[in-house]
Structures are given as structure tokens and as C-alpha cells.
Design a protein around this motif. Structure first.
Motif, PDB file in Angstrom:
ATOM      1  N   THR A  10       0.847  -1.195   0.000  1.00  0.00           N
ATOM      2  CA  THR A  10       0.000   0.000   0.000  1.00  0.00           C
ATOM      3  C   THR A  10       0.880   1.242   0.000  1.00  0.00           C
ATOM      4  N   ILE A  11       0.593   2.160  -0.914  1.00  0.00           N
ATOM      5  CA  ILE A  11       1.324   3.430  -0.996  1.00  0.00           C
ATOM      6  C   ILE A  11       0.375   4.514  -0.522  1.00  0.00           C
ATOM      7  N   PRO A  12       0.772   5.272   0.501  1.00  0.00           N
ATOM      8  CA  PRO A  12      -0.137   6.280   1.051  1.00  0.00           C
ATOM      9  C   PRO A  12      -0.378   7.418   0.063  1.00  0.00           C
ATOM     10  N   ASP A  13      -1.552   8.059   0.187  1.00  0.00           N
ATOM     11  CA  ASP A  13      -1.902   9.192  -0.666  1.00  0.00           C
ATOM     12  C   ASP A  13      -1.330  10.502  -0.154  1.00  0.00           C
ATOM     13  N   THR A  14      -0.815  10.512   1.047  1.00  0.00           N
ATOM     14  CA  THR A  14      -0.268  11.754   1.621  1.00  0.00           C
ATOM     15  C   THR A  14       0.995  12.148   0.863  1.00  0.00           C
ATOM     16  N   PRO A  15       1.234  13.453   0.705  1.00  0.00           N
ATOM     17  CA  PRO A  15       2.433  13.886  -0.014  1.00  0.00           C
ATOM     18  C   PRO A  15       3.708  13.541   0.764  1.00  0.00           C
ATOM     19  N   TYR A  16       4.785  13.330   0.021  1.00  0.00           N
ATOM     20  CA  TYR A  16       6.067  13.043   0.649  1.00  0.00           C
ATOM     21  C   TYR A  16       6.622  14.299   1.302  1.00  0.00           C
ATOM     22  N   ASP A  17       7.489  14.117   2.259  1.00  0.00           N
ATOM     23  CA  ASP A  17       8.148  15.228   2.938  1.00  0.00           C
ATOM     24  C   ASP A  17       9.073  15.913   1.935  1.00  0.00           C
ATOM     25  N   SER A  18       8.868  17.189   1.666  1.00  0.00           N
ATOM     26  CA  SER A  18       9.675  17.911   0.675  1.00  0.00           C
ATOM     27  C   SER A  18      11.130  18.047   1.108  1.00  0.00           C
ATOM     28  N   ALA A  19      11.440  17.850   2.368  1.00  0.00           N
ATOM     29  CA  ALA A  19      12.825  17.917   2.833  1.00  0.00           C
ATOM     30  C   ALA A  19      13.663  16.781   2.239  1.00  0.00           C
ATOM     31  N   LEU A  20      13.015  15.729   1.799  1.00  0.00           N
ATOM     32  CA  LEU A  20      13.752  14.630   1.182  1.00  0.00           C
ATOM     33  C   LEU A  20      14.441  15.067  -0.113  1.00  0.00           C
ATOM     34  N   TRP A  21      13.873  16.073  -0.790  1.00  0.00           N
ATOM     35  CA  TRP A  21      14.416  16.548  -2.061  1.00  0.00           C
ATOM     36  C   TRP A  21      14.835  18.014  -1.976  1.00  0.00           C
ATOM     37  N   ALA A  22      15.310  18.445  -0.846  1.00  0.00           N
ATOM     38  CA  ALA A  22      15.626  19.855  -0.621  1.00  0.00           C
ATOM     39  C   ALA A  22      16.624  20.401  -1.637  1.00  0.00           C
ATOM     40  N   ASP A  23      17.665  19.654  -1.947  1.00  0.00           N
ATOM     41  CA  ASP A  23      18.682  20.168  -2.865  1.00  0.00           C
ATOM     42  C   ASP A  23      18.609  19.529  -4.255  1.00  0.00           C
ATOM     43  N   ALA A  24      17.582  18.779  -4.532  1.00  0.00           N
ATOM     44  CA  ALA A  24      17.444  18.128  -5.834  1.00  0.00           C
ATOM     45  C   ALA A  24      16.587  18.974  -6.771  1.00  0.00           C
TER      46      ALA A  24
END
Length: 95
Positions: free
Chosen positions: A68-82
């Protein structure tokens, strides 16, 4: 038909082929051509044994476990410098 049933069917056919090659050898002798057919039959037997050994024990109809993949958005801090993938970064225009 399950994988094990298919492998068993192939084994029976291969056994019948071996018997037929033996009968053929009795009729025409053990010339080069018959020896090649016998050798090919033995290679098939070895290949089938390898296939049986590598075949999964689970039934072919069993499906893998659902994730199951949640519908909630991912934490944007995971891609802070990408940079964003796709058509370009936020501050630039697409090509």
C-alpha cells in the motif's frame, strides 16, 4: 495447468522420446546421426533437471503481496537540494 504439472508433462514426453530413440537405434544401428540424437536427448534431460531444480516451489497462480502506498504527499525535505524531474526546474523554462 500448474508449473509442476507442466514439468511432469515435459518429463513424460522426454521419457517417450528416449524410448523412441532406443527403438530407432535398434532399427538403424548406432551411426553418427543416432548418436547425435541420443546426445541431444540426454542434453534435454539434463536441462529439464536444471529447470526443475530452479523452479519455484510456490504455485504459479499465487500473486505477490500488495504494497500500500499512502496518498499523503512526501516530505519535501527529502528533495531539498534536488532539481525537479520532468520539464525543468521551477525557475527555468522548458526546452
Amino acid at each position: 495447468m500448474s508449473l509442476q504439472d507442466e514439468l511432469t508433462t515435459v518429463q513424460r514426453c522426454l521419457d517417450e522420446l528416449t524410448r523412441s530413440v532406443s527403438r530407432l537405434e535398434q532399427q538403424v544401428g548406432s551411426g553418427l546421426e543416432v548418436r547425435r540424437v541420443r546426445s541431444d536427448t540426454e542434453h534435454l534431460r539434463e536441462s529439464l533437471a536444471l529447470l526443475r531444480a530452479s523452479a519455484p516451489d510456490q504455485p504459479a497462480t499465487q500473486r505477490p503481496e500488495m504494497v500500500t502506498i499512502p496518498d499523503t504527499p512526501y516530505d519535501s525535505a527529502l528533495w531539498a537540494d534536488a532539481e525537479d524531474e520532468g520539464l525543468g526546474a521551477k525557475d527555468r523554462h522548458a526546452p
